[in-house]
Design an enzyme around this catalytic site. Structure first.
Site, short mmCIF file in Angstrom:
data_model
loop_
_atom_site.label_atom_id
_atom_site.label_comp_id
_atom_site.label_asym_id
_atom_site.label_seq_id
_atom_site.Cartn_x
_atom_site.Cartn_y
_atom_site.Cartn_z
N LYS A 98 4.05 -2.49 3.47
CA LYS A 98 4.18 -3.68 2.65
C LYS A 98 3.81 -4.89 3.49
O LYS A 98 4.04 -4.90 4.70
CB LYS A 98 5.62 -3.83 2.12
CG LYS A 98 6.04 -2.71 1.18
CD LYS A 98 7.50 -2.89 0.73
CE LYS A 98 7.92 -1.75 -0.20
NZ LYS A 98 9.33 -1.91 -0.62
N GLY A 125 0.83 -1.19 0.00
CA GLY A 125 0.00 0.00 0.00
C GLY A 125 0.87 1.24 0.00
O GLY A 125 2.09 1.16 -0.18
N ALA A 126 0.24 2.39 0.21
CA ALA A 126 0.97 3.65 0.17
C ALA A 126 1.99 3.75 1.28
O ALA A 126 3.07 4.33 1.10
CB ALA A 126 -0.02 4.81 0.25
N ASP A 178 -14.05 1.72 5.18
CA ASP A 178 -13.46 1.32 3.90
C ASP A 178 -13.92 -0.08 3.52
O ASP A 178 -13.13 -0.92 3.09
CB ASP A 178 -11.94 1.38 4.00
CG ASP A 178 -11.27 1.45 2.63
OD1 ASP A 178 -11.95 1.82 1.64
OD2 ASP A 178 -10.07 1.15 2.53
N LYS A 233 2.86 -7.34 8.22
CA LYS A 233 2.72 -6.00 7.66
C LYS A 233 3.78 -5.09 8.26
O LYS A 233 3.86 -4.93 9.48
CB LYS A 233 1.33 -5.44 7.96
CG LYS A 233 1.11 -4.00 7.49
CD LYS A 233 -0.27 -3.50 7.92
CE LYS A 233 -0.48 -2.05 7.53
NZ LYS A 233 -1.77 -1.52 8.00
#
Length: 367
Positions: free
Chosen positions: A54, A50-51, A165, A68
């Site tokens: 990882k 993601g932004a 989300d 993560k």
């Protein structure tokens, strides 16, 4: 309560008048029960990015897990923000436990910020639906998956957590593709009735209209909304489960958001049975207060299953139970990503298990 709760942190931060926790990186202590020694972590292949983080397949005390690793940031402001987000996410995903929330295993902050969860081999709901196109799920299966999602959301809301989300990319599947689990608490927030929450960008196509204003919100601006934003997103996901099409097809994400927020446009539910159409249209109503809560949504879904004699239901018998099933107290949590799947759509699990132990690098060798 239909789901269990634990409190992994000692929080020393003051509370705002709204009741919302302030997360400061130096003002929380992770309960030793959830603190992972980085020497016990072995990192395998990257399976997601993601932004700001990882995700890797890895090992933790001989258990295959998802690891993560959060990027710390470059500037002092970025570092402080990421550390506060890390504290908030770990606190939330380790606080609740439910069969439809991805299991949290633990975390550590040094030498880098790490969150460890169970690894689900079934992939995302998005990938599962894409592989099925142009076909559709059997309605009983779609409703069964919807029940999994609704039960996970009911658990979160009962503890004052808004996901914000909800979309197929954040819904993971077990290896047998019979159970859906909710993941990704990156945008999750605690709710209090009077607080002002930031309108950070989620995924526009699934976001509730009240997250917008007549003037586009800048990231970080404050706006009033509550847990009913998740009911709207659930309606879009349920519509997608039943049609196996992208909602607002033919529109960009921004076009879809504009149409929903300013023109009250919704995907068509005219081709659905009346009971399912009623569930969906009630959940995506423009007035958030008119939307049902997830306890009501669960009952409506169960009623549909009861009143529609399904001669050979493909969903497991568990979906007919009116009570949520919870995990034992020693395994709370949520949040994970799925392993990479090959071109056939199958997860190369057997191949990964056959790899020699040297396939995984010691965590400290990487950092």
């Amino acid at each position: 309560m239909s789901c269990s709760v634990s409190y992994p942190f000692t929080l020393c931060a003051n509370r705002m008048e709204s009741g919302r926790r302030i997360y400061s990186p130096d003002e929380y202590i992770l309960d030793a029960k959830w603190l992972i020694d980085p020497n016990h972590l072995f990192v395998g292949p990257k399976i997601g990015e993601g932004a700001h983080a990882k995700v890797y397949e890895g090992k933790c005390k001989n258990q295959t897990v998802a690891i993560k690793i959060i990027h710390k940031g470059e500037t002092p402001e970025d570092i402080a923000k990421r550390e506060a987000q890390f504290a908030r996410e770990v606190e939330m995903l380790s606080r609740v436990q439910h069969n439809n929330l991805v299991k949290f295993i633990g975390a550590c902050k040094e030498p880098v910020m790490v969150i460890v969860t169970e690894l689900l081999w079934g992939g995302t709901l998005r990938k599962y639906l894409l592989n099925m196109r142009p076909g559709c799920l059997d309605r009983s299966v779609a409703v069964g998956f919807a029940l999994d999602i609704a039960r996970a959301m009911e658990c979160l809301h009962s503890h004052g957590i808004i996901h914000r989300d909800l979309k197929p990319e954040n819904l993971l599947m077990t290896a047998d593709h019979k159970t859906v689990k909710l993941a990704d608490f990156g945008l999750a927030r605690e709710e209090s009735l009077t607080e002002m929450m930031t309108a950070e960008t989620g995924t526009y196509r699934w976001m509730a209209p009240e997250l917008y204003s007549t003037v586009t919100l800048r990231q970080g601006e404050k706006k009033h909304y509550n847990h009913k934003v998740d009911a709207y997103s659930f309606a879009i996901v349920l519509w997608e489960l039943l049609h196996n099409k992208m909602p607002f097809e033919g529109m960009s994400n921004l076009q879809a958001a504009y149409a929903a927020a300013f023109k009250n446009v919704r995907p068509s539910a005219e081709d659905l049975p009346e009971e399912l159409a009623t569930i969906i249209t009630s959940c995506w109503q423009e007035d958030p207060n008119a939307r049902p809560n997830f306890s009501q949504i669960i009952q409506m879904l169960l009623k549909y299953l009861y009143t529609n004699s399904l001669s050979e239901p493909s969903v497991p018998p568990r979906i007919f139970m009116s009570e949520n099933i919870v995990l034992p107290p020693d395994s709370p949590g949520t949040r994970s990503l799925m392993p990479v799947r090959d071109d056939t759509g199958d997860t190369p699990k057997a191949m990964m298990e056959d790899k020699p132990k040297g396939f995984f690098l010691c965590f400290n060798q990487c950092y």
